[in-house]
Every structure is written in structure tokens, then in C-alpha cells.
Scaffold this active site. Structure first.
Site, mmCIF file in Angstrom:
data_model
loop_
_atom_site.group_PDB
_atom_site.id
_atom_site.type_symbol
_atom_site.label_atom_id
_atom_site.label_comp_id
_atom_site.label_asym_id
_atom_site.label_seq_id
_atom_site.Cartn_x
_atom_site.Cartn_y
_atom_site.Cartn_z
ATOM 1 N N ARG A 74 0.830 -1.262 0.002
ATOM 2 C CA ARG A 74 0.032 0.048 0.038
ATOM 3 C C ARG A 74 0.844 1.300 -0.095
ATOM 4 O O ARG A 74 1.819 1.471 0.639
ATOM 5 C CB ARG A 74 -0.973 -0.047 1.327
ATOM 6 C CG ARG A 74 -2.047 1.010 1.244
ATOM 7 C CD ARG A 74 -2.593 0.962 2.435
ATOM 8 N NE ARG A 74 -3.499 -0.193 2.701
ATOM 9 C CZ ARG A 74 -4.020 -0.613 3.895
ATOM 10 N NH1 ARG A 74 -3.988 0.069 5.133
ATOM 11 N NH2 ARG A 74 -5.119 -1.597 3.807
ATOM 12 N N ARG A 143 -1.456 7.010 9.526
ATOM 13 C CA ARG A 143 -1.470 6.546 8.247
ATOM 14 C C ARG A 143 -1.769 7.738 6.956
ATOM 15 O O ARG A 143 -1.934 8.940 7.584
ATOM 16 C CB ARG A 143 -2.965 5.815 8.121
ATOM 17 C CG ARG A 143 -3.151 4.604 9.013
ATOM 18 C CD ARG A 143 -2.317 3.496 8.358
ATOM 19 N NE ARG A 143 -2.343 2.364 9.389
ATOM 20 C CZ ARG A 143 -3.204 1.253 9.224
ATOM 21 N NH1 ARG A 143 -3.990 1.302 8.122
ATOM 22 N NH2 ARG A 143 -3.286 0.292 9.952
ATOM 23 N N LYS A 206 -3.853 1.765 14.878
ATOM 24 C CA LYS A 206 -3.799 2.611 13.840
ATOM 25 C C LYS A 206 -4.380 4.072 14.234
ATOM 26 O O LYS A 206 -5.268 4.065 14.699
ATOM 27 C CB LYS A 206 -4.251 2.002 12.682
ATOM 28 C CG LYS A 206 -5.759 1.639 12.717
ATOM 29 C CD LYS A 206 -6.572 1.149 11.588
ATOM 30 C CE LYS A 206 -6.274 -0.349 11.368
ATOM 31 N NZ LYS A 206 -7.160 -0.863 10.511
ATOM 32 N N LYS A 208 -5.834 7.485 12.341
ATOM 33 C CA LYS A 208 -6.293 8.126 10.856
ATOM 34 C C LYS A 208 -6.712 9.558 10.724
ATOM 35 O O LYS A 208 -7.663 10.017 11.691
ATOM 36 C CB LYS A 208 -7.511 7.327 10.072
ATOM 37 C CG LYS A 208 -7.078 5.877 10.136
ATOM 38 C CD LYS A 208 -7.845 5.090 9.217
ATOM 39 C CE LYS A 208 -7.850 3.491 9.227
ATOM 40 N NZ LYS A 208 -8.658 2.812 8.378
ATOM 41 N N CYS A 427 -15.231 -2.908 -0.231
ATOM 42 C CA CYS A 427 -13.732 -3.324 0.101
ATOM 43 C C CYS A 427 -13.307 -4.760 -0.722
ATOM 44 O O CYS A 427 -14.273 -5.103 -1.435
ATOM 45 C CB CYS A 427 -13.872 -3.621 1.558
ATOM 46 S SG CYS A 427 -14.594 -5.228 1.999
ATOM 47 N N CYS A 433 -7.894 -10.537 1.371
ATOM 48 C CA CYS A 433 -8.067 -10.285 2.543
ATOM 49 C C CYS A 433 -8.176 -11.361 3.553
ATOM 50 O O CYS A 433 -9.199 -12.386 3.508
ATOM 51 C CB CYS A 433 -9.322 -9.365 2.876
ATOM 52 S SG CYS A 433 -9.418 -8.847 4.640
ATOM 53 N N CYS A 472 -16.621 -7.876 5.981
ATOM 54 C CA CYS A 472 -16.652 -8.382 7.360
ATOM 55 C C CYS A 472 -16.954 -7.122 8.116
ATOM 56 O O CYS A 472 -16.856 -6.108 7.545
ATOM 57 C CB CYS A 472 -15.257 -9.056 7.656
ATOM 58 S SG CYS A 472 -13.921 -7.705 8.245
ATOM 59 N N CYS A 476 -13.828 -1.576 6.143
ATOM 60 C CA CYS A 476 -13.178 -0.847 5.348
ATOM 61 C C CYS A 476 -13.857 -0.056 4.073
ATOM 62 O O CYS A 476 -13.103 0.610 3.788
ATOM 63 C CB CYS A 476 -12.070 -1.930 4.612
ATOM 64 S SG CYS A 476 -11.362 -2.819 5.916
#
Ligand code: SRM
Ligand code: SF4
Length: 568
Positions: A74, A143, A206, A208, A427, A433, A472, A476
């Protein structure tokens, strides 16, 4: 204890000598296509995940083969802006070393999938040569900083993009590990003060950051840990309202986890932005839960201690009281397709890219088409958080050449697309994934025609409706902000959620749990009929289902017992 549990991850980070671990040795090991378990955790901070092709996982297991290890890479592209030269280089890397597609993510950057271990180094080094990077694209750090791409406000966009870049640079990890492992930098002696902000153990989870420019909330600013709403007054960037504590993940673990929208706590001027961001990240570093990763996001730090506590802590570190938040209004969180004239007579073309996947498939030669456009385009590209692309900054006289390439490669879906197709987010999910429970991206081509036929029957073909699909509950595609959302629970089974608004300011609620396609379509058919008949003038679908009581979306801060009131 699994690798994802906090004490383990905290120990791996602490013992890693600022993210070095044994990644370099693992890359050099020819006996396996993968790397050591602890290095998988560290590799994320370098912008890559070890994955395996889940379509062949069972078969390989039966054959007693190791999983088909491959890596997702990424990039870190603040504000989603890249030059044509960078575009062409990403394309070359994806074609040569990846699965032959470029994937625009919901945080306006590129992912390459299917990279073999021996190619990780050329890919990451190749991205670094583009004056881009992969560092901190994943991991427990700040991020990729996202920013609105509103082409109508080109001047404000340029300033906001500049801030996104500055925030991204300021809060990237400082470790020399990245240079050593990927760029053949000389190993430097590890020193304890290599990471002045992050320290040895980085953040608990994380983090953001995003900046939106009203009236377009195309980044879903309230889904960010730290969201900034740019306040533009008289065409001039006056500053930013600060919103804290958003997040989507809602996995079902031992402890309740839930999606949450960020709360606005005040306003900062541009010259206060870096310090406000620094201290907010530092508060999460110091107070975030390092004992339970399911409870480690900033939203839980705030929910546990309360919003007034957060504001006081931030003000005390800043040494001044935050000014009151200023007024703004969001109209929608989607993209505007087609040509738009921005400031100074420059033109911007937004193209619809289904699930952000740029690949060549039958009549859709999207990867090739974008390559041809990059070869003639003199402006830049902007990737959007809705997984689309803007060919930006085009002179009026160059539009026809771009239009011809767009049409020749089938990149003009936006001209024909139904209302729901223009605003669908999905996503990646299967097959790459590792956390996917159901299909998302690959389900879109199957599901959309069925929904479109149904909507057409009710006279709603062109009705803009925001649909989001996730494989899930990690969310995302930010599904908890979808007017309609499918959240994967098992193969072929989804939670059907409804009732978010059209601008990303209200979460949706669950109508059906664990439903199969037939049940979902049946429920939606009835609702579309009802909507067509009973909606109020101009009312959006999400507002209609909420007003009609079909679902009851949670009020803001429903999960914040200690949260007190917002600051504005
Ligand atoms: Fe995500 C984990 C893909 C945006 C919440 N996400 C993952 C991983 C890396 C799976 C994993 O941990 O093994 C997925 C890789 C799939 C693959 O094969 O590529 C993955 N996330 C994505 C992308 C590519 C989705 C897409 O289709 O575009 C997006 C990449 C963004 C980027 O460029 O940085 C992506 N992920 C998001 C968003 C949306 C956003 O940030 O605006 C969210 C919800 C917002 C949030 O963070 O709360 C999101 N991803 C998660 C979570 C849940 C976090 C939580 O707090 O519970 C996970 C799982 C985790 O972290 O443990 C996750
Ligand atoms: Fe994977 Fe779940 Fe994220 Fe989809 S929402 S990419 S299935 S982690």
C-alpha cells in the site's frame, strides 16, 4: 495468544529496534514464500501485508503445500494526488510484479496485490523512487492523510492538499529501518531517541487523519480518528474545525466494539494545525489501551474518559483554549462525475471506477486506458476516498483528446450508470483479505444488476443511493455510513443495514442479521416500493427509512456514557 493480541504486538514492537526485527533476513530466506510471524506485524509499518490466495488455500492445504504467500503493498499518497509520471510507474510496478491491477483504496491511495516475496524490495524501492513511499501506510502509526478532492474549489483544495502532505510528512515514523531494509541504506546504530513522537512501541493502534472541504464530505471526515473540516471563508482557508474519535470497526469480540462518529471539539487556525495534531496523537500514544487491541482505537480512549477530558488534556498540552467550532454544512459524501470547471478555467474529469479496481477485463480496458491517458495528460491525478479517479487540471483544449481515450477504453461508465451504481463502495475482501467472511468487491457485479432492475421497476433508476459493501464488520468501505449497507458475516450472508444519511453524518442500523441474498432483495424490494410512493420531496432513501421508523439509527455518541457534550 494470537499475534493480534495487544501484549504480543506491544512486545514485538518494543523488541523490534524501531521496526527492524528480522525482516531483512526473512526476505533473503529462499525456503519459504513467507516471513516470520513477528515480522508480519512489523512489515505492516513498512506498508505491506503478508497474505495468501484464499481461493486456493484449501486445495494447497490438502496437497500439504504452504499457503500461496503473497504480499499486498500500500502506498502513502497524501491527499491522493499523483503526477502522470508517478501513475505510469505505479502501473509498471503492478504489471511487472503484482497481479496486473492497481486498486484505488477507500483512503485514496493505491494498493498492489499478489507481490511475491522476492519482489517486495523492487516494488517498495520503486515506489520510493517516485518521491512517494509506503512507510506507515499500515501499522500502529498515523496513516495516509486523506483530503477532499472537491474540484470546484481548486484553490482551497490546493491548500488543503498541502496541509495533508505536511501532516503526513510531519507524523511519519523517523526510523532508519525503512531506508536500511528497502533502499539499501547503511545500517545505522539503533538509538533510543530515533522516534521522538512514537517512541519504542509506537501507537496502541492505527490512527487516521482526514481533511474535508464542505459542502462535500467525500472523505467521511467523521469516520476519522482525527478529522478536520476546512473552513473556507471568502475563498480563503480560515482554519479547521477539529473532530475526534471516529472509527468504523465493529468486530464481535469479547468486548463490545462499535462504529462511532467523531465529535467536533473546536477550531484551529492553519498555524495551529501541526501542534494540535501532534498533541492529539500524543494523547492517544499516552492513554490508548495497550492491553486489548480490540479496545485500542482513539474512539475508545475518548469513550472511556469522556470528551471533556480529551478537550482539557489537549488544551493543557497546547497551552491555550480551543476556539469554538465554526459553522459548516455538508451536502453529500459522494463524488461528482464528469467534467467540472474549476478555478482559472481548468477542467477536472471524475471517472467511475467500480470498487477502485483498475484492470483490463474484456471490454473494460481500464488499466490500459488510464496508462494511455497518463501518457498525454499534463496535469495531475487525484484518487478519491470513494475509490474513483479524477483527471485533474486539464486545459479546455485538451479535453477532447482525453474524452476520446476515456471512451475508447470503456472508462465512461459514469455516463450510463444508474444512481446506485455511481455511489457504491466495496472493500477488497476475498480472495486476498485474510479477515474476509464474505465477498465484497467480487459481489458487486453480481448484486448491482439485480438492485438496478428492482429500482427501475419502482421508477428509481437514477435515484442516488449510497450503497456500501464490506466482507466483514471491520468496515473498510465505511459501511456503517451507507444508506444501504451489506456487512459480511459468512459466505453468502450479510447484515443488512439501513438509514445513514446522505452526507456521512449519521450511522445506519441493522435491519436483518445474517441474511442471504434472497432475503436482502426481498426486504429492499418492499422498501423501494414504499420509498417511491411515500417519500417527501427531495428526501433521500436513508432519511426516508429513518423517518419511517423502519430502523432507528443510533443517536450521536450513543456509546459514550462518560462522553458528556460536544464542544460546539
Ligand atoms: Fe481496512 C484491516 C483493506 C480502509 C478498517 N483493511 C484491513 C486489511 C489490511 C486486512 C488485514 O488486517 O489483514 C485489509 C486488506 C485487504 C486487501 O486484501 O487488500 C484492509 N482497508 C482496506 C482497504 C484496501 C479497503 C478498500 O477496499 O479500499 C482500505 C485501505 C485504506 C488505505 O489506503 O489506507 C481500507 N479499513 C479502511 C477503513 C476506511 C477508512 O479508513 O476510511 C476502515 C474503517 C475506518 C477505521 O479505521 O475505523 C478500515 N481495516 C479496518 C479494520 C478495523 C479497525 C478497527 O478499529 O477495528 C481492520 C482490522 C484491524 O485493523 O484489525 C482493517
Ligand atoms: Fe477485509 Fe473486512 Fe476490510 Fe473487507 S472490511 S477488506 S473483508 S478487513
Amino acid at each position: 495468544m494470537s499475534d493480534n493480541e495487544s501484549p504480543d504486538v506491544e512486545r514485538i514492537k518494543r523488541d523490534s529496534r524501531h521496526l527492524r526485527g528480522t525482516i531483512a533476513q526473512g526476505l533473503a530466506d529462499p525456503t519459504t514464500g513467507g516471513i516470520a510471524e513477528r515480522d508480519k506485524t512489523l512489515l505492516k509499518f513498512h506498508g505491506s501485508y503478508q497474505q495468501d490466495d484464499r481461493d486456493v488455500r484449501d486445495e494447497r492445504r490438502r496437497q500439504k503445500l504452504e499457503p500461496d504467500h503473497q504480499f499486498m503493498v500500500r502506498a502513502r499518497l497524501p491527499g491522493g494526488v499523483l503526477t502522470p509520471a508517478q501513475w505510469l510507474a505505479f502501473d509498471r510496478l503492478a504489471t511487472r510484479y503484482g497481479s496486473g491491477s492497481l486498486r484505488i483504496t477507500t483512503r485514496q491511495t493505491f494498493q498492489l496485490h499478489g507481490v511475491q516475496k522476492q519482489h517486495l524490495k523492487p516494488v517498495i524501492a520503486g515506489i520510493s523512487q517516485l518521491q512517494a513511499s509506503t512507510i506507515a501506510a499500515c501499522g500502529d502509526v498515523n496513516r495516509n492523510v486523506v483530503a477532499s478532492v472537491n474540484p470546484l474549489l481548486s484553490a482551497a483544495h490546493a491548500q488543503v492538499h498541502d496541509w495533508a502532505r505536511r501532516l503526513s510528512d510531519e507524523f511519519r515514523p523517523q526510523t532508519g529501518a525503512y531506508r536500511e531494509i528497502w533502499l539499501d541504506g547503511e545500517p545505522v546504530a539503533y538509538t533510543e531517541d530515533e522516534e521522538p513522537l512514537y517512541g519504542d512501541v509506537y501507537l496502541p493502534r492505527k490512527f487516521k487523519i482526514g481533511i474535508a472541504i464542505p459542502p462535500v464530505n467525500d472523505i467521511d471526515v467523521f469516520a476519522q480518528d482525527l478529522g478536520y473540516v476546512a473552513i473556507v471563508e471568502g475563498g480563503h482557508l480560515a482554519g479547521f474545525d477539529i473532530a475526534v474519535g471516529g472509527g468504523m470497526g465493529a468486530a464481535r469480540g469479547e468486548r463490545p466494539t462499535y462504529p462511532e462518529l467523531a465529535d467536533t471539539i473546536g477550531f484551529v487556525t492553519p498555524d495551529q494545525l501541526i501542534a494540535a495534531t501532534h498533541h492529539t496523537i500524543a494523547i492517544q500514544r499516552d492513554f490508548g489501551d495497550r492491553t486489548d487491541r480490540m479496545h485500542a482505537r482513539f474512539k475508545y480512549t475518548i469513550d472511556d474518559r469522556g470528551l471533556p477530558w480529551l478537550r482539557e488534556e489537549l488544551e493543557s498540552r497546547l497551552g491555550y483554549r480551543l476556539a469554538p467550532a465554526r459553522a459548516y454544512r455538508f451536502e453529500h459524501n459522494g463524488d461528482r462525475f464528469g467534467w467540472i470547471e474549476g478555478d482559472g478555467g481548468r477542467w477536472h474529469l471524475t471517472l467511475l471506477i467500480e470498487s477502485g479496481r483498475l484492470a483490463d477485463r474484456r471490454d473494460r480496458r481500464w488499466l490500459t486506458g488510464m496508462r494511455e491517458i497518463a501518457r498525454v495528460h499534463a496535469g495531475e491525478f487525484r484518487l478519491t476516498c470513494n475509490q474513483n479517479v479524477i483527471i485533474a487540471n486539464v486545459a479546455a483544449g485538451e479535453r477532447a483528446a482525453i474524452d476520446a481515450l476515456v471512451a475508447a477504453h470503456g472508462l465512461d461508465d459514469h455516463r450510463r450508470a444508474s444512481g446506485i451504481r455511481r455511489d457504491v463502495l466495496a472493500c477488497v475482501a476475498l480472495p486476498t483479505c485474510g479477515l474476509a467472511m464474505a465477498e465484497a468487491e467480487r459481489y458487486v457485479p453480481e448484486l448491482l444488476p439485480k438492485l438496478e432492475a428492482m429500482l427501475a421497476r419502482h421508477g428509481l433508476r437514477d435515484e442516488p443511493i449510497h450503497l456500501r459493501i464490506s466482507g466483514c464488520p471491520n468496515g473498510c468501505s465505511r459501511p456503517f455510513l451507507g444508506e444501504i449497507a451489506l456487512v459480511g458475516r459468512a459466505v453468502g450472508r450479510y447484515e443488512l443495514r439501513l438509514g445513514a444519511d446522505f452526507a456521512g453524518e449519521r450511522l445506519n442500523a441493522c435491519l436483518l442479521e445474517n441474511a442471504d441474498e434472497a432475503a436482502i432483495l426481498q426486504a429492499l424490494d418492499g422498501l423501494f416500493a414504499n420509498f417511491a410512493e411515500r417519500r417527501q420531496p427531495g428526501e433521500h432513501f436513508g432519511d426516508f427509512v429513518a423517518r419511517s421508523g423502519i430502523v432507528t439509527p443510533p443517536p450521536r455518541r450513543a456509546n459514550r456514557p462518560a462522553g458528556g457534550t460536544s464542544g460546539s
